[in-house]
Design a protein around this motif. Sequence first.
Motif, mmCIF file in Angstrom:
data_model
loop_
_atom_site.group_PDB
_atom_site.id
_atom_site.type_symbol
_atom_site.label_atom_id
_atom_site.label_comp_id
_atom_site.label_asym_id
_atom_site.label_seq_id
_atom_site.Cartn_x
_atom_site.Cartn_y
_atom_site.Cartn_z
ATOM 1 N N ASP A 103 -30.766 -4.866 9.977
ATOM 2 C CA ASP A 103 -31.991 -4.135 9.665
ATOM 3 C C ASP A 103 -32.430 -4.476 8.234
ATOM 4 O OD1 ASP A 103 -34.123 -2.462 9.619
ATOM 5 O OD2 ASP A 103 -32.965 -0.596 9.597
ATOM 6 N N ASN A 104 -33.712 -4.878 8.052
ATOM 7 C CA ASN A 104 -34.272 -5.118 6.713
ATOM 8 C C ASN A 104 -35.470 -4.206 6.445
ATOM 9 O OD1 ASN A 104 -36.148 -6.260 8.401
ATOM 10 N ND2 ASN A 104 -36.324 -8.197 7.287
ATOM 11 N N GLY A 105 -35.507 -3.095 7.150
ATOM 12 C CA GLY A 105 -36.590 -2.142 6.944
ATOM 13 C C GLY A 105 -37.770 -2.337 7.849
ATOM 14 N N LEU A 106 -37.747 -3.397 8.625
ATOM 15 C CA LEU A 106 -38.860 -3.672 9.545
ATOM 16 C C LEU A 106 -38.442 -3.480 10.995
ATOM 17 C CD1 LEU A 106 -40.303 -6.871 7.824
ATOM 18 C CD2 LEU A 106 -41.013 -4.504 7.526
ATOM 19 N N GLY A 107 -37.367 -2.756 11.230
ATOM 20 C CA GLY A 107 -36.880 -2.522 12.580
ATOM 21 C C GLY A 107 -35.514 -3.139 12.790
ATOM 22 N N ALA A 108 -34.554 -2.311 13.248
ATOM 23 C CA ALA A 108 -33.186 -2.794 13.461
ATOM 24 C C ALA A 108 -33.097 -3.562 14.771
ATOM 25 C CB ALA A 108 -32.216 -1.620 13.456
ATOM 26 N N GLN A 109 -32.217 -4.568 14.782
ATOM 27 C CA GLN A 109 -31.943 -5.373 15.966
ATOM 28 C C GLN A 109 -30.442 -5.277 16.271
ATOM 29 O OE1 GLN A 109 -34.149 -7.050 17.923
ATOM 30 N NE2 GLN A 109 -35.838 -6.258 16.663
ATOM 31 N N ARG A 110 -30.100 -5.212 17.598
ATOM 32 C CA ARG A 110 -28.709 -5.034 18.031
ATOM 33 C C ARG A 110 -28.219 -6.280 18.740
ATOM 34 N NH1 ARG A 110 -26.403 -0.069 21.812
ATOM 35 N NH2 ARG A 110 -24.499 -1.120 22.536
ATOM 36 N N SER A 111 -26.958 -6.610 18.474
ATOM 37 C CA SER A 111 -26.357 -7.789 19.094
ATOM 38 C C SER A 111 -25.835 -7.447 20.491
ATOM 39 C CB SER A 111 -25.210 -8.304 18.231
ATOM 40 O OG SER A 111 -24.116 -7.404 18.274
ATOM 41 N N GLU A 112 -25.431 -8.474 21.211
ATOM 42 C CA GLU A 112 -24.752 -8.265 22.495
ATOM 43 C C GLU A 112 -23.353 -7.708 22.223
ATOM 44 O OE1 GLU A 112 -25.967 -8.619 25.439
ATOM 45 O OE2 GLU A 112 -27.912 -9.494 24.877
ATOM 46 N N ALA A 113 -22.881 -6.827 23.154
ATOM 47 C CA ALA A 113 -21.563 -6.219 22.989
ATOM 48 C C ALA A 113 -20.466 -7.173 23.458
ATOM 49 C CB ALA A 113 -21.488 -4.908 23.753
ATOM 50 N N ILE A 114 -19.307 -7.068 22.814
ATOM 51 C CA ILE A 114 -18.122 -7.872 23.169
ATOM 52 C C ILE A 114 -16.970 -6.906 23.477
ATOM 53 C CG2 ILE A 114 -16.439 -9.549 22.336
ATOM 54 C CD1 ILE A 114 -18.543 -10.744 20.612
ATOM 55 N N TRP A 115 -16.281 -7.089 24.675
ATOM 56 C CA TRP A 115 -15.124 -6.266 25.049
ATOM 57 C C TRP A 115 -13.868 -6.904 24.478
ATOM 58 C CZ3 TRP A 115 -14.358 -1.648 27.476
ATOM 59 C CH2 TRP A 115 -13.030 -1.331 27.799
ATOM 60 N N ILE A 116 -13.100 -6.134 23.752
ATOM 61 C CA ILE A 116 -11.853 -6.607 23.158
ATOM 62 C C ILE A 116 -10.707 -5.760 23.734
ATOM 63 C CG2 ILE A 116 -10.565 -6.939 21.022
ATOM 64 C CD1 ILE A 116 -13.158 -7.205 19.549
ATOM 65 N N SER A 117 -9.695 -6.455 24.303
ATOM 66 C CA SER A 117 -8.503 -5.800 24.866
ATOM 67 C C SER A 117 -7.368 -5.891 23.874
ATOM 68 C CB SER A 117 -8.085 -6.445 26.193
ATOM 69 O OG SER A 117 -9.143 -6.357 27.135
ATOM 70 N N VAL A 118 -6.631 -4.777 23.711
ATOM 71 C CA VAL A 118 -5.517 -4.709 22.770
ATOM 72 C C VAL A 118 -4.257 -4.295 23.541
ATOM 73 C CG1 VAL A 118 -4.670 -3.738 20.622
ATOM 74 C CG2 VAL A 118 -7.128 -4.031 20.971
ATOM 75 N N PHE A 119 -3.134 -5.048 23.415
ATOM 76 C CA PHE A 119 -1.873 -4.784 24.113
ATOM 77 C C PHE A 119 -0.816 -4.379 23.106
ATOM 78 C CE2 PHE A 119 -4.147 -7.913 26.634
ATOM 79 C CZ PHE A 119 -4.131 -7.330 27.889
ATOM 80 N N ASP A 120 0.066 -3.414 23.601
ATOM 81 C CA ASP A 120 1.210 -2.982 22.797
ATOM 82 C C ASP A 120 2.474 -3.430 23.509
ATOM 83 O OD1 ASP A 120 3.074 -1.804 21.241
ATOM 84 O OD2 ASP A 120 2.196 0.217 21.310
ATOM 85 N N MET A 121 3.148 -4.487 23.044
ATOM 86 C CA MET A 121 4.310 -5.087 23.722
ATOM 87 C C MET A 121 5.535 -4.181 23.648
ATOM 88 S SD MET A 121 3.057 -7.639 25.058
ATOM 89 C CE MET A 121 4.618 -8.127 25.771
#
Length: 595
Positions: A468-486
């Motif tokens: 956002d630079n004051g002229l309207g915010a823009q949103r990116s595409e979402a990314i799914w992140i998986s986290v494992f606990d071994m």
Amino acid sequence: MPGSASPCVAFTQLWLTLLVVTPVNGQHETAPLSVVSLQPPWTTFFRGETVTLTCNGFGLPQKTKWYQKNKTLRQTQGVLVGKAPTLMVRESGEYWCQANSLPPSTPVHLVFYKEVSLVLRAPPPVFEGDSVVLRCDTKRSIAAETLTFYKNNRALELPHPSSELHIRHANLKDNGQYKCSRKSTWAWGSVISSNTVEVQVQELFPHPVLMARPSQPIDGSPVTLTCRTQLSAQRSDAQIQFCFFRNYQALGSGCNSSSEFHIPAIWTEDSMWYRCKAETKNSQVEKQSRAFKIPVQRALADFQTSIIPASKLMFEGQLLLLNCSIKGVPGPLTFSWYKRDVLNKETKIPKSSEAEFKISKVNISDAGEYYCEANNSRRSFVSRAIPITIKVPVSQPVLNLSTGKTQALEGDLMTLHCQSQRGSPYILYEFYYENVSLGNSSTLSGEGASFNFSMSTERSGNYYCTADNGLGAQRSEAIWISVFDMTKNRTVPVATGITVGLLIMAVGVFLFYCWFSRKSGGKPTSDDSRSPSYSEPQEPTYYNVPACIELQPVYSNDPKENVIYTEVRGTQPRRKHAVQESESPRSRCQMAEKN
């Protein structure tokens, strides 16, 4: 030679005037009003001689009055065509006239001597540069060798005997009292002296005064120099010329009749000494002014800059029009426009020699500070900078992962990078996890922003960023992140391993039992030597004898762990006729080998 005039006499008229002085072209010139002239041009005479006075004005007077000792001698109404009014005089006294309605002229003093035999003729008043003739006259002719001229009672030596004393180019050193004498012819040693005449050489014009207009010029402005002087009223018809100098160097092409000299542009380095000289055309009289220093002031430029639109904040695609004007600086002027970017780098804008600078459609690269420079060939003047901000909406940002993978383990350090390819600064980048803000970062450059954090199993989910630079915010595409606990997932492979181990042990015991029974001489379940036609009942035929189980190991390895997981799968072949299944079980049973 009474009543006669020598052709060598330089003067034929005496101009006696009452003046009105008016400045013309810097020189104070006289305007003659009433004028008296003498014929012959002397002021001393023998008694009985006659002198003719003529009154002159502008044109031929229509009305003339003559005066002597405050009394009117004659008044005439109208004159003959082509003739000026005259007055015949035979008596000593002061005479003057008044032509038309003009003021009276300056009086002229005439002397008529009686009972003298020797008269020194004197001309009208003498001016600088005049050629003066003093004549020693008698009523009867005498030998020139017998005449002697005196100045201040000192005899003068002449080049040759003469009845005339010539003073060429009279100046102040010629002032004094003059007379003449002759030797007596009847009395040996006796001398007869004439009247005494005082010669007072008058100033033709005073020393000139140099003036500058304006007196304190601005750097680069024009200046007019004026050499002021004033001709004598009785020589208002004299012609003089003027010369101008700067530090003793002549200005222009030399002397001329104009008392003014124009300097198109004067600069601070021209703050020198100036002077002028006034001289007659025959150069008999010349006088210089005092040196005069012209103080040249530095020009103070008054810039006026305008912008269209009036706001200094613009949007991409708008028209930008800058105009520059300047006061207090003499021209002609040429203009140049410059741009200073955010890194303070200055760039001259090509093709900007006019006071107006135009950009039809601005873009992000046109942002910066603009200023104009005015040049008048000797000096440059720079205006204040005008900051121009170009606003460009941000494009949709792109979110990238530092590892490039969407899977991570508990405790891994992950870096999210968000960047918009377009957009005017400053751009605020903000990072989100499942619509919860993780943090933000503002940047001026176009390289985007990054966010670092440690991964945990609780943070598996969608991640995205906004710009956002004051002229309207823009949103990116979402990314799914998986986290494992071994550490939590290791119980599953251990239990699986125990189960498989027990199964392998059971199969091994069963195979050992089959092998041991056969080795000890026990009968097989079917006898192949018997004839199939033998009808006596024998041992029963079994169809449900379990076949040997074929074991096939399956391996599963995790490259990140040091544990090898093994899975053993069992397969059972299709059922066949009991006769066909009478084959030895050992021929089809194999031990699974662990690789």
